[in-house]
Design an enzyme around this catalytic site. Structure first.
Site, mmCIF file in Angstrom:
data_model
loop_
_atom_site.group_PDB
_atom_site.id
_atom_site.type_symbol
_atom_site.label_atom_id
_atom_site.label_comp_id
_atom_site.label_asym_id
_atom_site.label_seq_id
_atom_site.Cartn_x
_atom_site.Cartn_y
_atom_site.Cartn_z
ATOM 1 N N ASP A 209 0.854 -1.200 0.000
ATOM 2 C CA ASP A 209 0.000 0.000 0.000
ATOM 3 C C ASP A 209 0.884 1.243 0.000
ATOM 4 O O ASP A 209 2.106 1.151 0.161
ATOM 5 C CB ASP A 209 -0.877 -0.004 1.266
ATOM 6 C CG ASP A 209 -0.030 -0.083 2.527
ATOM 7 O OD1 ASP A 209 0.380 0.955 3.025
ATOM 8 O OD2 ASP A 209 0.263 -1.207 3.001
ATOM 9 N N ASP A 211 0.535 3.628 2.294
ATOM 10 C CA ASP A 211 0.257 4.191 3.613
ATOM 11 C C ASP A 211 -0.897 5.194 3.476
ATOM 12 O O ASP A 211 -1.960 4.797 2.991
ATOM 13 C CB ASP A 211 1.538 4.802 4.209
ATOM 14 C CG ASP A 211 1.450 4.908 5.717
ATOM 15 O OD1 ASP A 211 0.913 3.990 6.347
ATOM 16 O OD2 ASP A 211 1.900 5.922 6.280
#
Ligand SMILES: CSC[C@H]1O[C@H](OP(=O)(O)O)[C@H](O)[C@@H]1O
Ligand SMILES: Nc1ncnc2[nH]cnc12
Length: 291
Positions: A209, A211
């Protein structure tokens, strides 16, 4: 020369090791308490392998309550010479995209609620963490990724946060402007303890991801991490399978001395050492004569 035994520490979504043969499970207490899960000892090709699920099967343990000392001590007792850890990570760089593997070479420790050393009053030691990742081991992982055609980048900094909550936007932006590459919650104190135990250590950061800093991507949540880890599990198994099948039978001396880290690290004079602590350190300090 000693036989190479490779420990694989599986992180989020990695609770077993496909292809592990002749498996036997070993449950035991260490002087530091219980490891996260029974060790699974077996082989891939001719290589001896010990697998440990960092969060336990079913992901029972939070990053802060993992008994990292018990995990590393147990792997040491099982004869592990090299640890490859797999960790799901958030990315701070546009080009480190979800699905990519990153072989980090540095860590920044922002944890504050964990036991991070085997040593202490009664036997004080200060190992070097200048170069926390064993270069030959990391090179072998990179070679395995290349051989399997798996997208993988070498070099980068992993910042380890305490968690379990993910970062705020301000924290994420701060880590990004500091130049860090990825974030996770588990590589520390794991890497420090592996160094104290004189086990070569390398991390495969699986980017899952961005974040919460990226304007065009949703903020990280567990579902998005799990989705990427599951999508990537085949690639992770191929990478580990290739690494392990190609691993040399003999442990290769580490050029930065991670397998001899205690040689110049213990400062407490032999007569001043605490026998009770020395007893707990028997596996960690097995190369050294005990009084
Ligand atoms: C499931 S999202 C947060 C969780 O994932 C990472 O685990 P691991 O490093 O064991 O793969 C991160 O460190 C958190 O523990
Ligand atoms: N963004 C993130 N922060 C901390 N740990 C993570 N593990 C996976 N993604 C993460």
């Amino acid at each position: 020369m000693s036989a190479a035994v490779v420990g694989i520490i599986g992180g989020s979504g990695v609770y077993d090791l496909p292809g592990l043969e002749d498996v036997r499970e070993l449950t035991f207490e260490t002087p530091w308490g219980e490891p996260s899960d029974p060790l699974r000892l077996g082989r891939i090709g001719e290589t001896k392998v010990v697998f440990l699920a960092r969060h336990g099967r079913g992901h029972r343990l939070s990053p802060s309550s993992i008994n990292y000392r018990a995990n590393i001590d147990a792997l040491k007792r099982a004869g592990v010479t090299d640890i490859v850890s797999v960790s799901a990570c958030g990315s701070f760089k546009e080009d480190l995209y979800p699905g990519l593997f990153l072989l980090v070479d540095q860590f920044v420790d922002r944890t504050f609620a964990r036991r991070s050393s085997f040593f202490g009053d009664g036997c004080v030691a200060h190992v070097s963490m200048a170069h926390p990742v064993a270069p030959l081991l990391r090179g072998r992982i990179a070679a395995a990724a290349a051989a399997e055609d798996i997208p993988c980048v070498t070099g980068g900094t992993y910042v380890c946060m305490e968690g379990p909550q993910f970062s705020s936007l301000a924290e994420s932006q701060m880590y990004r402007s500091a130049g860090f590459d990825v974030i996770g919650m588990t590589a520390m104190p794991e890497a420090k303890l592996a160094r104290e135990a004189e086990i070569s250590y390398a991390t495969i950061a699986m980017v899952t991801d961005y974040d919460c800093w990226h304007p065009h991507h949703d903020d990280v949540d567990v579902a998005s991490v799990v989705k990427i880890v599951q999508a990537n599990s085949g690639a992770a198994s191929r990478l580990l399978g290739r690494l392990l099948r190609d691993f040399p039978a003999e442990h290769e001396p580490c050029p930065i001395g991670s397998d001899r880290a205690l040689d110049n690290a213990i400062i407490t004079a032999a007569p001043a050492r605490d026998p009770a602590l020395l007893k707990k350190l028997e596996a960690i300090m097995f190369r050294f004569d005990q009084p």
